[in-house]
Design an enzyme around this catalytic site. Structure first.
Site, PDB file in Angstrom:
ATOM      1  N   THR A 121       0.825  -1.207   0.000  1.00 54.56           N
ATOM      2  CA  THR A 121       0.000   0.000   0.000  1.00 54.56           C
ATOM      3  C   THR A 121       0.864   1.265   0.000  1.00 54.56           C
ATOM      4  OG1 THR A 121      -1.474   1.288   1.441  1.00 54.56           O
ATOM      5  CG2 THR A 121      -0.106  -0.320   2.540  1.00 54.56           C
ATOM      6  N   ASP A 122       0.297   2.344  -0.493  1.00 51.63           N
ATOM      7  CA  ASP A 122       1.022   3.631  -0.444  1.00 51.63           C
ATOM      8  C   ASP A 122       1.174   4.145   0.988  1.00 51.63           C
ATOM      9  OD1 ASP A 122      -1.644   4.308   0.001  1.00 51.63           O
ATOM     10  OD2 ASP A 122      -1.759   5.834  -1.561  1.00 51.63           O
ATOM     11  N   GLU A 123       0.382   3.578   1.916  1.00 47.51           N
ATOM     12  CA  GLU A 123       0.426   4.070   3.302  1.00 47.51           C
ATOM     13  C   GLU A 123       1.754   3.795   3.988  1.00 47.51           C
ATOM     14  OE1 GLU A 123      -2.872   3.178   5.744  1.00 47.51           O
ATOM     15  OE2 GLU A 123      -4.318   3.600   4.169  1.00 47.51           O
ATOM     16  N   TYR A 149      -1.780  -0.684  11.150  1.00 46.37           N
ATOM     17  CA  TYR A 149      -1.938  -1.326   9.842  1.00 46.37           C
ATOM     18  C   TYR A 149      -0.766  -1.013   8.929  1.00 46.37           C
ATOM     19  CZ  TYR A 149      -3.287  -1.669   4.926  1.00 46.37           C
ATOM     20  OH  TYR A 149      -3.278  -1.916   3.569  1.00 46.37           O
ATOM     21  N   LYS A 153       2.301  -3.374   7.270  1.00 42.63           N
ATOM     22  CA  LYS A 153       2.502  -3.517   5.811  1.00 42.63           C
ATOM     23  C   LYS A 153       3.936  -3.104   5.458  1.00 42.63           C
ATOM     24  CE  LYS A 153      -0.042  -4.549   2.996  1.00 42.63           C
ATOM     25  NZ  LYS A 153      -0.418  -5.896   2.448  1.00 42.63           N
TER      26      LYS A 153
HETATM   27  P1  NAD Z   1      -9.850  -7.264   2.403  1.00 43.05           P
HETATM   28  O1  NAD Z   1      -9.842  -6.994   3.868  1.00 43.05           O
HETATM   29  O2  NAD Z   1     -11.089  -6.993   1.619  1.00 43.05           O
HETATM   30  O3  NAD Z   1      -9.462  -8.789   2.137  1.00 43.05           O
HETATM   31  C1  NAD Z   1      -8.435  -9.441   2.811  1.00 43.05           C
HETATM   32  C2  NAD Z   1      -8.569 -10.938   2.545  1.00 43.05           C
HETATM   33  O4  NAD Z   1      -7.473 -11.603   3.207  1.00 43.05           O
HETATM   34  C3  NAD Z   1      -9.857 -11.554   3.119  1.00 43.05           C
HETATM   35  O5  NAD Z   1     -10.434 -12.424   2.160  1.00 43.05           O
HETATM   36  C4  NAD Z   1      -9.393 -12.329   4.349  1.00 43.05           C
HETATM   37  O6  NAD Z   1     -10.193 -13.445   4.651  1.00 43.05           O
HETATM   38  C5  NAD Z   1      -7.978 -12.732   3.919  1.00 43.05           C
HETATM   39  N1  NAD Z   1      -7.088 -12.980   5.061  1.00 43.05           N
HETATM   40  C6  NAD Z   1      -6.832 -12.164   6.126  1.00 43.05           C
HETATM   41  N2  NAD Z   1      -5.973 -12.756   6.978  1.00 43.05           N
HETATM   42  C7  NAD Z   1      -5.666 -13.963   6.443  1.00 43.05           C
HETATM   43  C8  NAD Z   1      -4.824 -15.036   6.847  1.00 43.05           C
HETATM   44  N3  NAD Z   1      -4.127 -14.981   8.003  1.00 43.05           N
HETATM   45  N4  NAD Z   1      -4.708 -16.123   6.055  1.00 43.05           N
HETATM   46  C9  NAD Z   1      -5.393 -16.193   4.878  1.00 43.05           C
HETATM   47  N5  NAD Z   1      -6.238 -15.216   4.456  1.00 43.05           N
HETATM   48  C10 NAD Z   1      -6.361 -14.124   5.228  1.00 43.05           C
HETATM   49  O7  NAD Z   1      -8.608  -6.458   1.833  1.00 43.05           O
HETATM   50  P2  NAD Z   1      -8.442  -5.675   0.444  1.00 43.05           P
HETATM   51  O8  NAD Z   1      -8.937  -4.300   0.609  1.00 43.05           O
HETATM   52  O9  NAD Z   1      -8.955  -6.534  -0.652  1.00 43.05           O
HETATM   53  O10 NAD Z   1      -6.835  -5.600   0.393  1.00 43.05           O
HETATM   54  C11 NAD Z   1      -6.085  -6.671  -0.162  1.00 43.05           C
HETATM   55  C12 NAD Z   1      -4.617  -6.332  -0.137  1.00 43.05           C
HETATM   56  O11 NAD Z   1      -4.382  -5.122  -0.854  1.00 43.05           O
HETATM   57  C13 NAD Z   1      -4.043  -6.099   1.265  1.00 43.05           C
HETATM   58  O12 NAD Z   1      -2.747  -6.636   1.307  1.00 43.05           O
HETATM   59  C14 NAD Z   1      -4.002  -4.583   1.395  1.00 43.05           C
HETATM   60  O13 NAD Z   1      -2.992  -4.172   2.286  1.00 43.05           O
HETATM   61  C15 NAD Z   1      -3.682  -4.200  -0.027  1.00 43.05           C
HETATM   62  N6  NAD Z   1      -4.122  -2.849  -0.453  1.00 43.05           N
HETATM   63  C16 NAD Z   1      -5.404  -2.454  -0.257  1.00 43.05           C
HETATM   64  C17 NAD Z   1      -5.828  -1.215  -0.729  1.00 43.05           C
HETATM   65  C18 NAD Z   1      -7.269  -0.745  -0.544  1.00 43.05           C
HETATM   66  O14 NAD Z   1      -7.588   0.376  -0.938  1.00 43.05           O
HETATM   67  N7  NAD Z   1      -8.176  -1.542   0.002  1.00 43.05           N
HETATM   68  C19 NAD Z   1      -4.927  -0.376  -1.380  1.00 43.05           C
HETATM   69  C20 NAD Z   1      -3.601  -0.805  -1.548  1.00 43.05           C
HETATM   70  C21 NAD Z   1      -3.224  -2.060  -1.089  1.00 43.05           C
HETATM   71  O1  DAU Z   2      -4.095   3.979   0.586  1.00 43.70           O
HETATM   72  C1  DAU Z   2      -4.332   2.604   0.517  1.00 43.70           C
HETATM   73  C2  DAU Z   2      -5.132   2.164   1.730  1.00 43.70           C
HETATM   74  O2  DAU Z   2      -6.446   2.666   1.543  1.00 43.70           O
HETATM   75  C3  DAU Z   2      -5.138   0.651   1.922  1.00 43.70           C
HETATM   76  O3  DAU Z   2      -3.846   0.219   2.231  1.00 43.70           O
HETATM   77  C4  DAU Z   2      -6.091   0.225   3.045  1.00 43.70           C
HETATM   78  O4  DAU Z   2      -6.185  -1.182   3.088  1.00 43.70           O
HETATM   79  C5  DAU Z   2      -7.466   0.820   2.744  1.00 43.70           C
HETATM   80  O5  DAU Z   2      -8.346   0.513   3.810  1.00 43.70           O
HETATM   81  C6  DAU Z   2      -7.377   2.324   2.550  1.00 43.70           C
HETATM   82  O6  DAU Z   2      -7.010   3.003   3.787  1.00 43.70           O
HETATM   83  P1  DAU Z   2      -7.731   4.356   4.263  1.00 43.70           P
HETATM   84  O7  DAU Z   2      -7.595   4.448   5.724  1.00 43.70           O
HETATM   85  O8  DAU Z   2      -7.325   5.496   3.411  1.00 43.70           O
HETATM   86  O9  DAU Z   2      -9.249   3.978   3.822  1.00 43.70           O
HETATM   87  P2  DAU Z   2     -10.676   4.117   4.540  1.00 43.70           P
HETATM   88  O10 DAU Z   2     -11.679   3.639   3.549  1.00 43.70           O
HETATM   89  O11 DAU Z   2     -10.713   3.511   5.883  1.00 43.70           O
HETATM   90  O12 DAU Z   2     -10.819   5.693   4.716  1.00 43.70           O
HETATM   91  C7  DAU Z   2     -10.654   6.585   3.621  1.00 43.70           C
HETATM   92  C8  DAU Z   2     -10.735   8.008   4.173  1.00 43.70           C
HETATM   93  O13 DAU Z   2     -12.073   8.268   4.616  1.00 43.70           O
HETATM   94  C9  DAU Z   2      -9.852   8.257   5.376  1.00 43.70           C
HETATM   95  O14 DAU Z   2      -9.330   9.579   5.290  1.00 43.70           O
HETATM   96  C10 DAU Z   2     -10.787   8.144   6.578  1.00 43.70           C
HETATM   97  C11 DAU Z   2     -12.100   8.636   6.002  1.00 43.70           C
HETATM   98  N1  DAU Z   2     -13.343   8.025   6.563  1.00 43.70           N
HETATM   99  C12 DAU Z   2     -13.424   6.677   6.658  1.00 43.70           C
HETATM  100  C13 DAU Z   2     -14.569   6.074   7.115  1.00 43.70           C
HETATM  101  C14 DAU Z   2     -14.688   4.563   7.224  1.00 43.70           C
HETATM  102  C15 DAU Z   2     -14.413   8.852   6.928  1.00 43.70           C
HETATM  103  O15 DAU Z   2     -14.347  10.090   6.817  1.00 43.70           O
HETATM  104  N2  DAU Z   2     -15.563   8.257   7.359  1.00 43.70           N
HETATM  105  C16 DAU Z   2     -15.686   6.909   7.490  1.00 43.70           C
HETATM  106  O16 DAU Z   2     -16.772   6.428   7.902  1.00 43.70           O
END
Ligand code: NAD
Ligand code: DAU
Length: 333
Positions: A121-123, A149, A153
């Site tokens: 992730t970019d975080e 988190y 990562k």
């Molecule tokens: P998600 O929470 O929707 O899905 C995570 C999946 O991993 C689930 O299916 C869960 O059951 C599985 N999992 C968790 N722990 C596990 C374990 N110990 N063994 C096997 N499976 C396990 O997450 P997402 O939003 O789809 O993110 C997927 C990946 O992408 C993550 O690595 C996250 O850090 C990365 N990522 C997410 C975002 C975003 O915006 N959501 C952005 C950049 C990177």
């Molecule tokens: O940047 C990549 C990341 O983006 C991934 O690595 C993470 O897995 C993914 O969850 C996401 O992280 P954020 O913390 O940016 O996403 P989130 O959807 O939780 O929140 C997005 C923004 O919205 C953040 O600034 C917090 C705000 N927010 C979130 C929620 C849930 C609100 O204002 N209200 C809300 O109810």
């Protein structure tokens, strides 16, 4: 090619599995997923049975990882605990899944000499100030994570880098910005607000809402990952982004307007502790060296399609909703 996709029952991993099996007729995929609260087998419906296998299990299970990786060409590691708010209330599962889980997979990958792609992730880079729009994250930005988190990562990325250098692991890493689209868990910002509106409540904005996220449609993340697996240079990191910067307040107003409500019909709730201010990705390296570009860059259209999906699929999200909102209510969010 045989792929092992961890976390393939989650939001982004399942999108990649559908994309890969659609794009590559010679690909066979095994998904390894623990089915935590975030995993859902419905995300994997409709895949070709002869080329797809699901294994329920934990990435921290070394015997299972060893057995599956032995019979795989490429490991694509998505599995993680992924939600910042959960990491603030209960960090421990993040250390297990994100650190120990990654360690377990790269150990098996090096033992069997397999190609490994690490999804990050970019975080890991922390945040950028709001008043310097010219600044963006690049592959050279120093790591500076803010939350449990993002620090786990970051730790997992560093393990992969060390395994490349010390053991010659054939690995690449990608760091992507905020994904959105269908099948995203309702704990996350955009689906939370859409489903709050659909249930007749008001969206919840943390703090002032001035924080900026760089949005990318999930399908574009999947195409970038496949590009890196097929064309990326071993040992390299690639940043994935689609120039989708928007602040949270603007997103909430857009969602309200698109759903036929007054754009000011939302609530301010407690701010997230340590809230990152701004993320922004410079994806020049991926675009110029590997020739990737995003296809779905119209955020408004993407949001409309996402709203439509949640409207049409209450059976998918309703079961998660009550539990998610109960968790948020406890923390005042
Ligand atoms: P998600 O929470 O929707 O899905 C995570 C999946 O991993 C689930 O299916 C869960 O059951 C599985 N999992 C968790 N722990 C596990 C374990 N110990 N063994 C096997 N499976 C396990 O997450 P997402 O939003 O789809 O993110 C997927 C990946 O992408 C993550 O690595 C996250 O850090 C990365 N990522 C997410 C975002 C975003 O915006 N959501 C952005 C950049 C990177
Ligand atoms: O940047 C990549 C990341 O983006 C991934 O690595 C993470 O897995 C993914 O969850 C996401 O992280 P954020 O913390 O940016 O996403 P989130 O959807 O939780 O929140 C997005 C923004 O919205 C953040 O600034 C917090 C705000 N927010 C979130 C929620 C849930 C609100 O204002 N209200 C809300 O109810």
């Amino acid at each position: 090619m045989k792929y092992l996709v961890t976390g393939g029952a989650g939001f982004i991993g399942s999108n990649f599995v559908h994309f890969l099996l659609g794009e590559r007729s010679d690909a066979e995929v095994t998904v390894l997923d623990k089915l935590t609260y975030a995993g859902n087998l419905k995300n994997l419906e409709g895949l070709p049975e002869d080329r797809f296998t699901f294994v329920k299990g934990d990435i921290c299970d070394a015997d299972l990882a060893d057995k599956l990786i032995q019979d795989t060409d490429v490991i694509v590691h998505y599995a993680a605990e992924s939600h910042n708010d959960n990491s603030l209330s209960n960090p421990r599962p993040f250390l297990d899944a994100n650190i120990v889980g990654t360690f377990t997979l790269i150990e098996a990958a090096r033992k069997h000499g397999k190609r490994y792609h690490h999804i990050s992730t970019d975080e890991v880079y922390g945040d950028l100030p709001l008043n310097a729009p010219e600044l963006k994250f690049t592959e050279k930005t120093p790591y500076n994570p803010s939350s449990p988190y993002s620090s786990t990562k970051a730790g997992s990325d560093l393990l992969v880098r060390a395994w490349v250098r010390s053991f010659g692991l054939r690995a690449t890493i990608s760091n992507c910005s905020n994904n959105y689209g269908p099948y995203q868990h309702v704990e996350k910002f955009i689906p939370r607000q859409i489903t709050e509106i659909l249930e007749g409540r008001r969206p919840r904005l943390y703090g002032t809402g001035e924080q900026v996220r760089d949005w990318i449609y999930t399908g574009d993340h999947s195409s970038a990952v496949l590009t890196i697996i097929e064309k990326g240079k071993i040992g390299e990191t690639y940043l994935i982004g689609a120039n989708g910067e928007e602040n949270n307040l603007t997103i909430v107003k857009k969602l309200l307007t698109l759903m036929g409500k007054d754009e000011n019909d939302f609530e301010h709730v407690n701010d997230r502790p340590g809230h990152d201010q701004r993320y922004a990705i410079d994806s020049t390296k991926l675009r110029t060296e590997l020739g990737w570009k995003p296809q779905f860059t119209n955020l408004e259209k993407g949001l409309e399609e996402t709203i439509e999906w949640y409207k049409n699929n209450p059976d998918w999200w309703k079961p998660q909703k009550v539990e998610t909102e109960a968790k948020y209510a406890k923390g005042g969010f």
